[in-house]
Motif scaffolding. Sequence first.
Motif, PDB file in Angstrom:
ATOM      1  N   GLY A 188      -0.766  12.784  -8.003  1.00  0.00           N
ATOM      2  CA  GLY A 188       0.772  12.970  -7.839  1.00  0.00           C
ATOM      3  C   GLY A 188       1.271  13.940  -6.742  1.00  0.00           C
ATOM      4  N   GLY A 189       0.523  14.287  -6.247  1.00  0.00           N
ATOM      5  CA  GLY A 189       1.397  15.351  -5.093  1.00  0.00           C
ATOM      6  C   GLY A 189       2.634  14.286  -3.969  1.00  0.00           C
ATOM      7  N   ALA A 232      -1.497   7.549  -5.791  1.00  0.00           N
ATOM      8  CA  ALA A 232      -1.799   5.706  -5.752  1.00  0.00           C
ATOM      9  C   ALA A 232      -0.897   5.463  -4.471  1.00  0.00           C
ATOM     10  CB  ALA A 232      -1.867   5.523  -6.943  1.00  0.00           C
ATOM     11  N   LEU A 233       0.345   6.136  -4.407  1.00  0.00           N
ATOM     12  CA  LEU A 233       1.059   5.318  -3.629  1.00  0.00           C
ATOM     13  C   LEU A 233       1.926   4.232  -4.725  1.00  0.00           C
ATOM     14  CD1 LEU A 233       0.671   5.728   0.048  1.00  0.00           C
ATOM     15  CD2 LEU A 233       1.522   7.787  -1.365  1.00  0.00           C
ATOM     16  N   THR A 234       2.369   5.044  -5.547  1.00  0.00           N
ATOM     17  CA  THR A 234       2.954   3.529  -6.323  1.00  0.00           C
ATOM     18  C   THR A 234       4.253   3.857  -5.675  1.00  0.00           C
ATOM     19  OG1 THR A 234       3.875   5.007  -8.035  1.00  0.00           O
ATOM     20  CG2 THR A 234       1.827   4.402  -8.407  1.00  0.00           C
ATOM     21  N   TYR A 235       5.338   2.954  -6.317  1.00  0.00           N
ATOM     22  CA  TYR A 235       6.809   3.024  -6.086  1.00  0.00           C
ATOM     23  C   TYR A 235       7.289   3.997  -6.245  1.00  0.00           C
ATOM     24  CZ  TYR A 235       8.459   4.565 -10.586  1.00  0.00           C
ATOM     25  OH  TYR A 235       8.780   5.247 -11.865  1.00  0.00           O
ATOM     26  N   ARG A 237      -5.757   8.536  -0.721  1.00  0.00           N
ATOM     27  CA  ARG A 237      -5.145   7.627  -1.470  1.00  0.00           C
ATOM     28  C   ARG A 237      -5.679   7.014  -2.856  1.00  0.00           C
ATOM     29  NH1 ARG A 237      -1.402   2.510   0.193  1.00  0.00           N
ATOM     30  NH2 ARG A 237      -1.049   2.059  -1.763  1.00  0.00           N
ATOM     31  N   GLY A 238      -5.661   7.500  -3.869  1.00  0.00           N
ATOM     32  CA  GLY A 238      -6.296   6.459  -5.047  1.00  0.00           C
ATOM     33  C   GLY A 238      -5.768   7.108  -6.642  1.00  0.00           C
ATOM     34  N   ASP A 239      -6.659   5.699  -8.124  1.00  0.00           N
ATOM     35  CA  ASP A 239      -5.675   6.145  -8.870  1.00  0.00           C
ATOM     36  C   ASP A 239      -6.764   7.223  -9.306  1.00  0.00           C
ATOM     37  OD1 ASP A 239      -5.272   5.070 -11.364  1.00  0.00           O
ATOM     38  OD2 ASP A 239      -5.265   2.724 -10.563  1.00  0.00           O
ATOM     39  N   VAL A 240      -5.553   7.369 -10.414  1.00  0.00           N
ATOM     40  CA  VAL A 240      -6.508   8.486 -11.327  1.00  0.00           C
ATOM     41  C   VAL A 240      -7.721   7.587 -12.364  1.00  0.00           C
ATOM     42  CG1 VAL A 240      -4.825  10.549 -11.127  1.00  0.00           C
ATOM     43  CG2 VAL A 240      -4.128   8.917 -12.226  1.00  0.00           C
TER      44      VAL A 240
END
Length: 325
Positions: free
Chosen positions: A11-12, A37-40, A60-63
């Motif tokens: 979440g950095g 993940a670079l969400t909104y 870039r990736g999903d936890v």
Amino acid sequence: MGERRRILVTGGAGFIGSHLVDLLLGRPDVEVTVLDALTYAGTRRNLLAHEGDPRFRFVRGDVADPAAVEPLVAEADHVVHAAAESFVDRSIEDPRRFVVTNVLGTQVVLEACRRARAPMTFVSTDEVYGENAPEGRFTEDAPMRPRSPYAASKAGADLLCGAYAVTYGTLVTIVRGTNTFGPRQHPEKAIPTFVLAALDGRPLPVYGRGEQRREWLYVGDFVRAIAVVMERGEPGTAYNIGGGRELANLELAREICRLVGAPEELVTFVPDRPGHDFRYGVAWDRLAALGWRPEVPFEEGLARTVAWYRDHRDWVAEILEGART
Ligand SMILES: NC(=O)c1ccc[n+]([C@@H]2O[C@H](COP(=O)([O-])OP(=O)(O)OC[C@H]3O[C@@H](n4cnc5c(N)ncnc54)[C@H](O)[C@@H]3O)[C@@H](O)[C@H]2O)c1
């Protein structure tokens, strides 16, 4: 030359995460990898100051995806898990997303830390305790009574951290922070919403009668608290982060109008958030015992924040554009 400490920050690219990265990379002996993940809510623009620094890497990736998480945890000396869906109103609209990212995502990070024997610090929230009576202060041993889907998902994650510490001996510390504010906070959150409205001469939307109270701590102090717990916290232990300025939402909106030089008549009431918690309120003696104190007075933090939003309208436009796509 000594070994550098390798820190993974999930979440950095978000608000708190990016300030933590600034703090950590201010130290010469540290390398930081960000997994986001670079969400909104997240943007690489928040990390622009570190692009090109050989001690910084962005992934870039999903936890919630073990394949993304495990190799990065395996090479880390410490993990700070801050990635989350973070906005209560969105959790009321779409609770599932919150369970996947906040509960499952935390379990995936914990599992990777267990296997790699990596110490981890989890960024939880004071909202896990539920709402509090005026003047009341929750200690870390208070029962969790979350009332919003956001708070419940953070409580689930927080409890998993405790369970991993007890069951597997995972070296996990937890911070339960009060509301924080400062530059780079998503414009959907209360203080940026009020500041941007006041700057533009638009109505400042205050929920209900504006009586709910929140304790506001400047983000620089918040991330220093995370770093202190990361370095000196006892594994298996939670630390409340308090020490901010408590005020009613209506007072906050009026204060921002005063600071911006906007008329207070811009403050308007909008229908209340369902199940809106009245206040939180935490005792933070345990964190104080580690040597942490807040350093930025509320008025100074707010003035810095207003100045930042006034000067960064391009950032605001870009992140709002991201939220639409
Ligand atoms: N803002 C506050 O006042 C506050 C107070 C206490 C605790 N917290 C906690 O602090 C943490 C950070 O909050 P914030 O305000 O910076 O939030 P934020 O919404 O600004 O940032 C969250 C970041 O996480 C990323 N993210 C979201 N889902 C992800 C996923 N599935 N995989 C990887 N990355 C993902 C987003 O892209 C974003 O960069 C959260 O865990 C939140 O619960 C926030």
